[in-house]
Design an enzyme around this catalytic site. Structure first.
Site, mmCIF file in Angstrom:
data_model
loop_
_atom_site.group_PDB
_atom_site.id
_atom_site.type_symbol
_atom_site.label_atom_id
_atom_site.label_comp_id
_atom_site.label_asym_id
_atom_site.label_seq_id
_atom_site.Cartn_x
_atom_site.Cartn_y
_atom_site.Cartn_z
ATOM 1 N N TYR A 124 2.660 10.200 0.309
ATOM 2 C CA TYR A 124 3.788 9.678 1.070
ATOM 3 C C TYR A 124 5.109 10.097 0.412
ATOM 4 O O TYR A 124 5.539 9.528 -0.586
ATOM 5 C CB TYR A 124 3.716 8.156 1.177
ATOM 6 C CG TYR A 124 2.457 7.615 1.811
ATOM 7 C CD1 TYR A 124 1.627 8.426 2.592
ATOM 8 C CD2 TYR A 124 2.090 6.290 1.635
ATOM 9 C CE1 TYR A 124 0.474 7.918 3.174
ATOM 10 C CE2 TYR A 124 0.943 5.772 2.218
ATOM 11 C CZ TYR A 124 0.140 6.588 2.980
ATOM 12 O OH TYR A 124 -1.007 6.091 3.550
ATOM 13 N N LYS A 130 -3.720 5.795 -3.731
ATOM 14 C CA LYS A 130 -4.823 6.635 -3.293
ATOM 15 C C LYS A 130 -5.033 7.809 -4.242
ATOM 16 O O LYS A 130 -4.135 8.174 -5.006
ATOM 17 C CB LYS A 130 -4.570 7.109 -1.868
ATOM 18 C CG LYS A 130 -4.338 5.919 -0.923
ATOM 19 C CD LYS A 130 -4.034 6.305 0.487
ATOM 20 C CE LYS A 130 -3.771 5.067 1.332
ATOM 21 N NZ LYS A 130 -2.471 4.434 1.020
ATOM 22 N N ASP A 173 0.836 -1.203 0.000
ATOM 23 C CA ASP A 173 0.000 0.000 0.000
ATOM 24 C C ASP A 173 0.868 1.249 0.000
ATOM 25 O O ASP A 173 1.788 1.384 0.818
ATOM 26 C CB ASP A 173 -0.905 0.029 1.232
ATOM 27 C CG ASP A 173 -1.666 1.336 1.327
ATOM 28 O OD1 ASP A 173 -2.598 1.547 0.528
ATOM 29 O OD2 ASP A 173 -1.316 2.173 2.191
#
Length: 353
Positions: free
Chosen positions: A74, A100, A69
């Protein structure tokens, strides 16, 4: 949506077997009970060298993990770059990849010591939940990852903690309209398989399920050994609709890994006295049953039938190995019974058999 502080592996302990797999809710693929949460390799709170990040991802693959993930947020794209580089030459049908939507990365960034992503890529994330922005977000992620498809796309951070009460609802409505429609289109085109929401609040997950027929959720920190309020409404809804729940932040930002030590973190900040006191009481029960706190934290969340995987972040291969070993360690049923008897765990919380 991940924890990063963990104890060292137990000396002399044999390497753990590959983690078991679970069906991803109502969809036709499986994920390992522990996945790889890639926030730390976006340089979350502290830089991680390229070689260490690469070794950690390779260790995860070698240990049998099949679920990874990441997110544009990030490290402002750094995590996606690193994950993509590690997985690019692996057999594509042998791993499950989630990222995402909800942020677009714009060129240019001024770094400061208060930036949680320490020396990530030189981009600034901006919230963007609409139709066109969601299509652009997925396209950008595919390029950073070097992939032609993504298995799971989570609508990211459309919650109160990120937007505040006044603005959250407006962002939420845009995400449930344009963002949802874009992801449904991409699912129909085979670019993604599953559509989800990834947030820090169980109430937002509940609202999302009431608004749209999501396949999955990534719930960060709100169903743990410390907190089980999600049992009231969210988790029964997930079970009834066969919605897969991925659990991030399963150590509540650190304290369920380190224990109630001086400087322990809750939600990545100094833990308040009431949290320190409760964790100390849980640790006392752990001591009486010769159970490690971190093992109990991992095993507890996996006992719920809706949860398919927990994705703790790690900063070294040794921490990853330690988490995997925890799945194989025996936890006596009397331990869970005492936690409930002492009021440290909800009576209706599922526990390992």
């Amino acid at each position: 949506m991940t924890d990063t502080v963990m104890p060292a592996a137990v000396p002399g302990e044999a390497a753990a077997p590959a983690p078991p797999r679970r069906r991803f809710g109502r969809l036709d693929f499986d994920v390992t009970e522990i996945g790889y949460g890639a926030a730390p390799i976006g340089n979350f709170l502290a830089p991680i060298e390229e070689g260490v990040a690469a070794a950690m991802l390779e260790s995860a693959w070698a240990a049998g993990l099949n679920y990874f993930d990441t997110a544009p947020l990030y490290g402002n794209g750094l995590s996606e770059h690193r994950v993509g580089q590690a997985l690019r030459f692996k057999p594509r049908d042998e791993f499950v990849l989630s990222t995402k939507v909800g942020y677009l990365l714009r060129p240019g960034r001024v770094f400061s010591e208060r930036d949680p992503w320490r020396y990530g890529l030189p981009f600034t994330p901006t919230y963007a939940y609409g139709y066109d922005a969601t299509l652009r977000s997925v396209e950008d992620s595919l390029q950073r990852l070097g992939m032609d498809r993504i298995d799971i796309a989570f609508i990211h951070d459309v919650d109160v903690i990120n937007h505040g009460v006044a603005r959250q609802r407006a962002h939420f409505e845009v995400a449930m309209a344009g963002g949802w429609d874009a992801l449904v289109r991409l699912r129909g085109e085979g670019v993604i398989k599953a559509i989800g929401v990834g947030v820090n609040e169980w109430e937002v997950c509940r609202d999302a399920l009431l608004a749209r027929d999501f396949d999955c959720l990534l719930l960060a920190g709100r169903y743990t050994l410390l907190e089980q309020e999600a049992l009231d409404e969210l988790m029964p809804l997930c079970t009834a609709r066969d919605v897969a729940v991925v659990l991030g932040g399963g150590f509540n930002g650190g304290i369920l890994a380190t224990g109630a030590v001086p400087g322990a973190k809750y939600e990545y900040k100094p833990a308040p006295p009431e949290i320190m006191a409760k964790v100390a009481k849980i640790e006392a029960v752990c001591a009486r049953h010769d159970v490690r706190l971190i093992d109990a934290a991992i095993r507890f969340v996996l006992a719920h039938p809706a949860i398919v995987s927990i994705i703790p972040g790690t900063r070294t291969p040794a921490q990853l190995a330690d988490n995997l070993a925890g799945l194989a360690r025996t936890i006596p049923s009397d331990f869970w019974a005492e936690l409930k008897h002492e009021g440290l765990l909800r009576a209706d919380a599922p526990v390992p058999a």
